[in-house]
Design a protein around this motif. Sequence first.
Motif, PDB file in Angstrom:
ATOM      1  N   ILE A  30      36.367  17.045  -6.418  1.00  0.00           N
ATOM      2  CA  ILE A  30      36.885  17.857  -5.566  1.00  0.00           C
ATOM      3  C   ILE A  30      37.956  17.742  -4.677  1.00  0.00           C
ATOM      4  O   ILE A  30      38.712  18.409  -4.211  1.00  0.00           O
ATOM      5  N   PHE A  31      38.245  16.235  -4.005  1.00  0.00           N
ATOM      6  CA  PHE A  31      38.897  15.931  -2.984  1.00  0.00           C
ATOM      7  C   PHE A  31      39.804  16.028  -3.791  1.00  0.00           C
ATOM      8  O   PHE A  31      40.327  14.896  -5.297  1.00  0.00           O
ATOM      9  N   THR A  32      40.708  15.820  -3.361  1.00  0.00           N
ATOM     10  CA  THR A  32      42.404  15.376  -3.574  1.00  0.00           C
ATOM     11  C   THR A  32      42.774  14.207  -3.771  1.00  0.00           C
ATOM     12  O   THR A  32      42.411  13.108  -3.362  1.00  0.00           O
ATOM     13  N   PRO A  33      43.250  13.300  -4.311  1.00  0.00           N
ATOM     14  CA  PRO A  33      43.704  12.454  -5.119  1.00  0.00           C
ATOM     15  C   PRO A  33      44.038  11.015  -3.783  1.00  0.00           C
ATOM     16  O   PRO A  33      43.234  10.196  -3.522  1.00  0.00           O
ATOM     17  N   ASP A  34      44.540  11.575  -2.678  1.00  0.00           N
ATOM     18  CA  ASP A  34      45.382  10.649  -1.852  1.00  0.00           C
ATOM     19  C   ASP A  34      44.159  11.354  -0.307  1.00  0.00           C
ATOM     20  O   ASP A  34      44.490  10.545   0.348  1.00  0.00           O
ATOM     21  N   ALA A  35      43.131  11.514  -0.778  1.00  0.00           N
ATOM     22  CA  ALA A  35      42.265  12.320   0.171  1.00  0.00           C
ATOM     23  C   ALA A  35      41.752   9.977   0.569  1.00  0.00           C
ATOM     24  O   ALA A  35      41.452   9.846  -0.301  1.00  0.00           O
ATOM     25  N   LYS A  36      41.487   9.295   2.000  1.00  0.00           N
ATOM     26  CA  LYS A  36      41.008   8.498   1.838  1.00  0.00           C
ATOM     27  C   LYS A  36      40.465   8.593   3.506  1.00  0.00           C
ATOM     28  O   LYS A  36      40.645   9.480   3.998  1.00  0.00           O
TER      29      LYS A  36
ATOM     30  N   THR B   2      40.104  20.025   1.628  1.00  0.00           N
ATOM     31  CA  THR B   2      39.524  18.628   0.778  1.00  0.00           C
ATOM     32  C   THR B   2      40.605  17.832   0.368  1.00  0.00           C
ATOM     33  O   THR B   2      40.374  16.574  -0.417  1.00  0.00           O
ATOM     34  N   ASP B   3      41.253  17.810   1.957  1.00  0.00           N
ATOM     35  CA  ASP B   3      42.268  16.315   1.235  1.00  0.00           C
ATOM     36  C   ASP B   3      41.446  15.145   2.434  1.00  0.00           C
ATOM     37  O   ASP B   3      39.896  15.665   2.448  1.00  0.00           O
ATOM     38  N   SER B   4      42.159  13.908   3.385  1.00  0.00           N
ATOM     39  CA  SER B   4      41.547  13.726   3.832  1.00  0.00           C
ATOM     40  C   SER B   4      40.795  13.926   5.042  1.00  0.00           C
ATOM     41  O   SER B   4      39.587  13.949   5.637  1.00  0.00           O
ATOM     42  N   ARG B   5      41.031  15.627   5.618  1.00  0.00           N
ATOM     43  CA  ARG B   5      40.514  15.888   6.861  1.00  0.00           C
ATOM     44  C   ARG B   5      39.027  16.512   6.567  1.00  0.00           C
ATOM     45  O   ARG B   5      38.023  16.317   7.301  1.00  0.00           O
ATOM     46  N   GLY B   6      39.076  16.535   5.541  1.00  0.00           N
ATOM     47  CA  GLY B   6      37.805  17.226   4.290  1.00  0.00           C
ATOM     48  C   GLY B   6      37.003  16.338   4.644  1.00  0.00           C
ATOM     49  O   GLY B   6      35.340  16.220   4.919  1.00  0.00           O
ATOM     50  N   LEU B   7      37.214  15.351   4.165  1.00  0.00           N
ATOM     51  CA  LEU B   7      36.454  13.880   3.786  1.00  0.00           C
ATOM     52  C   LEU B   7      35.837  13.081   5.157  1.00  0.00           C
ATOM     53  O   LEU B   7      34.741  13.136   4.790  1.00  0.00           O
TER      54      LEU B   7
ATOM     55  N   GLY C  17      22.666  27.492  -4.810  1.00  0.00           N
ATOM     56  CA  GLY C  17      23.414  27.387  -3.567  1.00  0.00           C
ATOM     57  C   GLY C  17      24.241  26.107  -3.391  1.00  0.00           C
ATOM     58  O   GLY C  17      25.665  26.057  -3.051  1.00  0.00           O
ATOM     59  N   LEU C  18      23.872  24.742  -4.090  1.00  0.00           N
ATOM     60  CA  LEU C  18      25.080  23.900  -3.966  1.00  0.00           C
ATOM     61  C   LEU C  18      26.586  24.009  -4.964  1.00  0.00           C
ATOM     62  O   LEU C  18      27.030  24.144  -4.624  1.00  0.00           O
ATOM     63  N   GLU C  19      25.998  24.905  -5.919  1.00  0.00           N
ATOM     64  CA  GLU C  19      27.121  24.986  -6.670  1.00  0.00           C
ATOM     65  C   GLU C  19      28.168  25.782  -6.263  1.00  0.00           C
ATOM     66  O   GLU C  19      29.660  25.588  -6.630  1.00  0.00           O
ATOM     67  N   ALA C  20      27.444  26.830  -5.570  1.00  0.00           N
ATOM     68  CA  ALA C  20      28.800  27.887  -4.289  1.00  0.00           C
ATOM     69  C   ALA C  20      29.245  26.917  -3.426  1.00  0.00           C
ATOM     70  O   ALA C  20      30.865  27.497  -2.525  1.00  0.00           O
ATOM     71  N   VAL C  21      29.017  25.714  -3.328  1.00  0.00           N
ATOM     72  CA  VAL C  21      29.499  24.771  -1.983  1.00  0.00           C
ATOM     73  C   VAL C  21      30.786  24.285  -3.032  1.00  0.00           C
ATOM     74  O   VAL C  21      32.099  23.635  -2.427  1.00  0.00           O
ATOM     75  N   ARG C  22      30.310  24.031  -4.187  1.00  0.00           N
ATOM     76  CA  ARG C  22      31.670  23.313  -4.984  1.00  0.00           C
ATOM     77  C   ARG C  22      32.701  24.117  -5.109  1.00  0.00           C
ATOM     78  O   ARG C  22      33.693  23.711  -5.327  1.00  0.00           O
ATOM     79  N   LYS C  23      32.673  25.133  -5.774  1.00  0.00           N
ATOM     80  CA  LYS C  23      33.134  25.966  -5.441  1.00  0.00           C
ATOM     81  C   LYS C  23      33.975  26.908  -4.705  1.00  0.00           C
ATOM     82  O   LYS C  23      35.576  26.998  -4.607  1.00  0.00           O
ATOM     83  N   ARG C  24      33.730  25.876  -3.663  1.00  0.00           N
ATOM     84  CA  ARG C  24      34.637  26.919  -2.245  1.00  0.00           C
ATOM     85  C   ARG C  24      33.877  26.028  -1.142  1.00  0.00           C
ATOM     86  O   ARG C  24      33.886  26.283   0.134  1.00  0.00           O
ATOM     87  N   PRO C  25      34.602  24.846  -1.705  1.00  0.00           N
ATOM     88  CA  PRO C  25      34.565  23.522  -0.723  1.00  0.00           C
ATOM     89  C   PRO C  25      34.838  24.040   0.943  1.00  0.00           C
ATOM     90  O   PRO C  25      34.430  23.177   2.045  1.00  0.00           O
ATOM     91  N   GLY C  26      36.160  24.547   0.831  1.00  0.00           N
ATOM     92  CA  GLY C  26      37.065  25.203   2.386  1.00  0.00           C
ATOM     93  C   GLY C  26      36.007  25.892   3.005  1.00  0.00           C
ATOM     94  O   GLY C  26      36.520  25.881   4.579  1.00  0.00           O
TER      95      GLY C  26
END
Length: 701
Positions: A198-204, A32-37, A17-26
């Motif tokens: 998962i997250f973009t390099p500039d996500a903070k 997967t940017d700062s907003r998702g973080l 189940g968690l693998e599905a989250v990693r494949k489709r985090p959106g």
Amino acid sequence: MTPSSEYTARHLSVLEGLEAVRKRPGMYIGSTDSRGLMHCLWEVIDNSVDEALAGFGHEIAVILHADGSVEVHDDGRGIPVDIEPKTGLSGVEVVYTKLHAGGKFGGGSYTASGGLHGVGASVVNALSARLDVQVDRGGKTYQMSFRRGEPGRFKDAARPGPDAPFEPFVNDSVLDVVGKAKRGVTGTRVRYWADRQIFTPDAKFSYDDLANRARQTSFLVPGLRITVRDERGLPGTPGAEGPHEEVFHHDGGISEFVEYLAIDAPVTDVWRLHGTGTFSETVPVLDEQGHSRIAEVERSCEVDVALRWGVGYDTALRTFVNIIATPKGGTHQAGFEAAILKVFRKSVEANARKLKVGNDKIEKDDVLAGMTAVLTVRLAEPQFEGQTKEILGTPAVRQIVSRVVEKELGAKLSSTARGDKNQSAVLLEKVVNEMKSRITARVHKETQRRKTALETSTLPAKLIDCRTDDTARSELFIVEGDSALGTARHARSSEFQALLPIRGKILNVQKASVGDMLSNAECAALIQVVGAGSGRSFDIDVARYGRVILMTDADVDGAHIRTLLLTLFFRYMRPMVEAGRVFAAVPPLHRVEVVNPGSKPNEMVYTYSDAELHRVLARLEAEGRKHKEPPQRYKGLGEMDADQLAETTMDPRHRSLRRVTIESAQRAEEVFELLMGSDVAPRKDFIVTGSGQLDRERIDA
């Protein structure tokens, strides 16, 4: 070695189940940017807030560590550590590895919570390179660690990190006991490192967003104490110079929240509207065998609203479901807005003759103008549109909210108590004035025409218009006084520069009502000339000029007049300021006439500050050049001739302009209220505090 190659048969059921989250985090966190973080952090914090909301916790601490991890502490009951019978796993492992599992299903542990889908903690775990959770419960401290959702142990007791050696559990998961907890002490501590795969390099993590959310939550859960600490030392953050900590604690609830949000002078006190309603809902439930069946359940919805009106026209409406913000609204907001319009229409109709309404009807925007409100609803298992929970979808909530608001607000507006009656009368007058202003602006827009050589103009007679039809190129100079107007008329380029003289100091619109502003000749003329309406009805796309330039004298009175004009633009034509189309002209302060030898004409040098004048004089002395004494000091635009004014202030090839900008609308509102508002005491303190920095030479006395 990749995580997937380490999977054993035992872990397949946990991780599939968690693998599905990693494949489709959106699907779960939006992006997967700062907003998702930040959304992941909200999920963890909301779990702690739900404990406080249920009455089992009073303190939450959030720590942003320098290594990129984030830690959340609470003093709630602690995640269950006993074995869950259906899975044979500890409660901690179920919460952090199983999607759609937790205490928020079935209504047993939480009657109303922010979490709905049971995926928050497990999604954060799946999207973390490492997650450690410690639970204080029953006199012991339990611990379990995960790497990208897989339970196991890290070998790094000294300095924990996601790159430490990791041993996954192969046969049986173990919830380690790592210490003793004091008697009666319970709670949960979670620390995780977001997965950079998962997250973009500039996500903070945004400290400002975190602090705002903590402040907001402390208002929504009275008595809850939230501590936010930033240890990252990032440039541009409050903790740039060292660890920074803020504590948020409010006992006043959403009434205090409204007072915090409202920044204009009040028309009414903060009114509180309460009520409850019930509805039936058909939902799937699990029977004792774990099979799903459809059943009809009775739900209860609690509605709580705090609202007030101010003299401004901006609306601040915050809506929440079980303390979760719904920035895009939903059924609760729709019910609130429908009810508030219905109540005001009824009240205005009942007082139509007194208010001189005629046959016109008020609209929603007329009622919402100047309103600051916080709307909260609490119900079990609300239906959101998506895991990000930005829109409430439960249909029955609309009617419940509408009934409560209609009943409570109607009683407030029709109350015979002296205080309520006076406030209601002023409020109804304000709403009607907003309606009249909207109608007037609409009629004005429909009849407005730019003056050409072949048609007459309904614009003020004192406007000296330009010839061009190109709005982007045109400029409107607002000139102080008739003497400056005469000079400016000869200095301008009539092709694209228009002039509007104002007589002295205009009305201070920060203190005045909308009606007073519209009846003031100078304010009305300026709004008419700009031609885009005012307040809520302002439409920047139909503004007649691409730039508005405030050209006032370089003295104290000129600065005051410029401030009054900026107040008018900020309050009633703010889109012009936000678009960067309002400027302040920069006329020179001095003219130095440099004497040239022989028959060569003398050279004129203009300076714009005392410091620049001293530099110019020093340079001339060093070069051995003479100048006429004393240098001329301009105190008014009328002291210049047309050529001088054109060269220094109006000709785009030579002039300087200061663009008026708004970095923060809220901060700007606070400054205008401080300097131009009705409250004298803060302004006096400001003047006294700043008097020590005043250069007396700049005072024209």
